[in-house]
Scaffold this motif. Structure first.
Motif, PDB file in Angstrom:
ATOM      1  N   SER A   1       0.829  -1.202   0.000  1.00 17.27           N
ATOM      2  CA  SER A   1       0.000   0.000   0.000  1.00 17.27           C
ATOM      3  C   SER A   1       0.866   1.256   0.000  1.00 17.27           C
ATOM      4  O   SER A   1       2.043   1.226   0.355  1.00 17.27           O
ATOM      5  N   GLU A   2       0.254   2.370  -0.392  1.00 23.05           N
ATOM      6  CA  GLU A   2       0.980   3.636  -0.396  1.00 23.05           C
ATOM      7  C   GLU A   2       1.271   4.124   1.009  1.00 23.05           C
ATOM      8  O   GLU A   2       2.301   4.706   1.270  1.00 23.05           O
ATOM      9  N   ARG A   3       0.338   3.904   1.924  1.00 19.27           N
ATOM     10  CA  ARG A   3       0.500   4.374   3.303  1.00 19.27           C
ATOM     11  C   ARG A   3       0.265   3.211   4.254  1.00 19.27           C
ATOM     12  O   ARG A   3      -0.804   2.635   4.279  1.00 19.27           O
ATOM     13  N   ALA A   4       1.262   2.878   5.024  1.00 16.14           N
ATOM     14  CA  ALA A   4       1.121   1.834   6.037  1.00 16.14           C
ATOM     15  C   ALA A   4       0.674   2.494   7.330  1.00 16.14           C
ATOM     16  O   ALA A   4       1.327   3.405   7.825  1.00 16.14           O
ATOM     17  N   ALA A   5      -0.445   2.062   7.845  1.00 18.53           N
ATOM     18  CA  ALA A   5      -1.010   2.667   9.048  1.00 18.53           C
ATOM     19  C   ALA A   5      -0.542   1.917  10.295  1.00 18.53           C
ATOM     20  O   ALA A   5      -0.534   0.686  10.316  1.00 18.53           O
ATOM     21  N   PRO A   6      -0.146   2.649  11.330  1.00 19.50           N
ATOM     22  CA  PRO A   6       0.203   1.985  12.593  1.00 19.50           C
ATOM     23  C   PRO A   6      -1.065   1.460  13.259  1.00 19.50           C
ATOM     24  O   PRO A   6      -2.152   1.999  13.067  1.00 19.50           O
ATOM     25  N   PHE A   7      -0.931   0.403  14.033  1.00 18.86           N
ATOM     26  CA  PHE A   7      -2.076  -0.186  14.707  1.00 18.86           C
ATOM     27  C   PHE A   7      -2.359   0.460  16.055  1.00 18.86           C
ATOM     28  O   PHE A   7      -3.476   0.404  16.548  1.00 18.86           O
ATOM     29  N   HIS A   8      -1.319   1.029  16.677  1.00 15.28           N
ATOM     30  CA  HIS A   8      -1.504   1.658  17.989  1.00 15.28           C
ATOM     31  C   HIS A   8      -0.458   2.748  18.201  1.00 15.28           C
ATOM     32  O   HIS A   8       0.571   2.772  17.535  1.00 15.28           O
ATOM     33  N   CYS A   9      -0.728   3.626  19.138  1.00 11.66           N
ATOM     34  CA  CYS A   9       0.181   4.720  19.474  1.00 11.66           C
ATOM     35  C   CYS A   9       1.424   4.151  20.174  1.00 11.66           C
ATOM     36  O   CYS A   9       1.297   3.344  21.104  1.00 11.66           O
ATOM     37  N   PRO A  10       2.628   4.555  19.757  1.00 15.33           N
ATOM     38  CA  PRO A  10       3.834   4.045  20.418  1.00 15.33           C
ATOM     39  C   PRO A  10       4.028   4.592  21.827  1.00 15.33           C
ATOM     40  O   PRO A  10       4.866   4.092  22.576  1.00 15.33           O
ATOM     41  N   TYR A  11       3.277   5.598  22.218  1.00 16.71           N
ATOM     42  CA  TYR A  11       3.413   6.203  23.546  1.00 16.71           C
ATOM     43  C   TYR A  11       2.411   5.658  24.555  1.00 16.71           C
ATOM     44  O   TYR A  11       2.778   5.310  25.669  1.00 16.71           O
ATOM     45  N   CYS A  12       1.117   5.594  24.160  1.00 13.98           N
ATOM     46  CA  CYS A  12       0.102   5.166  25.132  1.00 13.98           C
ATOM     47  C   CYS A  12      -0.552   3.835  24.769  1.00 13.98           C
ATOM     48  O   CYS A  12      -1.234   3.234  25.588  1.00 13.98           O
ATOM     49  N   GLY A  13      -0.376   3.370  23.524  1.00 10.03           N
ATOM     50  CA  GLY A  13      -0.930   2.093  23.119  1.00 10.03           C
ATOM     51  C   GLY A  13      -2.359   2.163  22.616  1.00 10.03           C
ATOM     52  O   GLY A  13      -2.923   1.148  22.217  1.00 10.03           O
ATOM     53  N   ASP A  14      -2.968   3.338  22.619  1.00  8.93           N
ATOM     54  CA  ASP A  14      -4.347   3.472  22.173  1.00  8.93           C
ATOM     55  C   ASP A  14      -4.431   3.322  20.652  1.00  8.93           C
ATOM     56  O   ASP A  14      -3.447   3.524  19.933  1.00  8.93           O
ATOM     57  N   GLU A  15      -5.622   2.977  20.151  1.00 10.70           N
ATOM     58  CA  GLU A  15      -5.814   2.748  18.723  1.00 10.70           C
ATOM     59  C   GLU A  15      -6.522   3.899  18.016  1.00 10.70           C
ATOM     60  O   GLU A  15      -6.821   3.800  16.827  1.00 10.70           O
ATOM     61  N   ASP A  16      -6.780   4.999  18.698  1.00 10.34           N
ATOM     62  CA  ASP A  16      -7.490   6.140  18.108  1.00 10.34           C
ATOM     63  C   ASP A  16      -6.494   7.069  17.409  1.00 10.34           C
ATOM     64  O   ASP A  16      -6.134   8.123  17.915  1.00 10.34           O
ATOM     65  N   LEU A  17      -6.031   6.658  16.222  1.00  6.49           N
ATOM     66  CA  LEU A  17      -5.021   7.405  15.475  1.00  6.49           C
ATOM     67  C   LEU A  17      -5.626   8.010  14.218  1.00  6.49           C
ATOM     68  O   LEU A  17      -6.511   7.434  13.604  1.00  6.49           O
ATOM     69  N   ARG A  18      -5.103   9.162  13.852  1.00  6.27           N
ATOM     70  CA  ARG A  18      -5.528   9.853  12.632  1.00  6.27           C
ATOM     71  C   ARG A  18      -4.287  10.343  11.896  1.00  6.27           C
ATOM     72  O   ARG A  18      -3.302  10.704  12.531  1.00  6.27           O
ATOM     73  N   PRO A  19      -4.351  10.383  10.550  1.00  7.78           N
ATOM     74  CA  PRO A  19      -3.208  10.942   9.806  1.00  7.78           C
ATOM     75  C   PRO A  19      -2.962  12.384  10.213  1.00  7.78           C
ATOM     76  O   PRO A  19      -3.902  13.163  10.408  1.00  7.78           O
ATOM     77  N   GLY A  20      -1.706  12.755  10.382  1.00  7.19           N
ATOM     78  CA  GLY A  20      -1.347  14.109  10.796  1.00  7.19           C
ATOM     79  C   GLY A  20      -1.261  15.063   9.626  1.00  7.19           C
ATOM     80  O   GLY A  20      -1.155  14.656   8.469  1.00  7.19           O
ATOM     81  N   GLU A  21      -1.284  16.337   9.941  1.00  5.55           N
ATOM     82  CA  GLU A  21      -1.219  17.380   8.920  1.00  5.55           C
ATOM     83  C   GLU A  21       0.216  17.745   8.558  1.00  5.55           C
ATOM     84  O   GLU A  21       0.439  18.531   7.649  1.00  5.55           O
ATOM     85  N   GLN A  22       1.217  17.198   9.251  1.00  9.44           N
ATOM     86  CA  GLN A  22       2.617  17.574   9.038  1.00  9.44           C
ATOM     87  C   GLN A  22       3.230  16.927   7.803  1.00  9.44           C
ATOM     88  O   GLN A  22       4.370  17.190   7.487  1.00  9.44           O
ATOM     89  N   GLY A  23       2.516  16.051   7.140  1.00 16.59           N
ATOM     90  CA  GLY A  23       3.055  15.453   5.928  1.00 16.59           C
ATOM     91  C   GLY A  23       3.046  13.933   5.964  1.00 16.59           C
ATOM     92  O   GLY A  23       2.420  13.305   6.821  1.00 16.59           O
TER      93      GLY A  23
END
Length: 60
Positions: free
Chosen positions: A2-24
Motif C-alpha cells: 500500500s501507499e501508506r502503512a497505518a500503525p495499529f496503535h500509538c507508540p506512547y500510550c498504546g491506544d488505537e485512536d489514530l488519525r493521519p497528521g497534517e505535518q506530511g
C-alpha cells in the motif's frame, strides 16, 4: 504494497485512536494522549534473520 502503512496503535500510550497528521507523509496524531509522531521506513536489513535448528538453543 500500500501507499501508506497505518500503525495499529500509538507508540506512547498504546491506544488505537489514530488519525493521519497534517505535518506530511508518515505523520500521525493520537487522540487519546494528544501526541503527534512520524513513521519512516529506513530500509531492509542485509543480514537477514539468523535461524537456529530445532532443538538447539533451548534451555535444559
Amino acid at each position: 504494497m500500500s501507499e501508506r502503512a497505518a500503525p495499529f496503535h500509538c507508540p506512547y500510550c498504546g491506544d488505537e485512536d489514530l488519525r493521519p497528521g497534517e505535518q506530511g507523509h508518515g505523520a500521525w496524531e493520537c487522540a487519546a494522549c494528544n501526541r503527534a509522531f512520524q513513521l519512516k521506513f529506513l530500509g531492509l536489513l542485509t543480514r537477514g534473520l539468523a535461524r537456529t535448528p530445532v532443538g538447539e538453543g533451548e534451555a535444559t
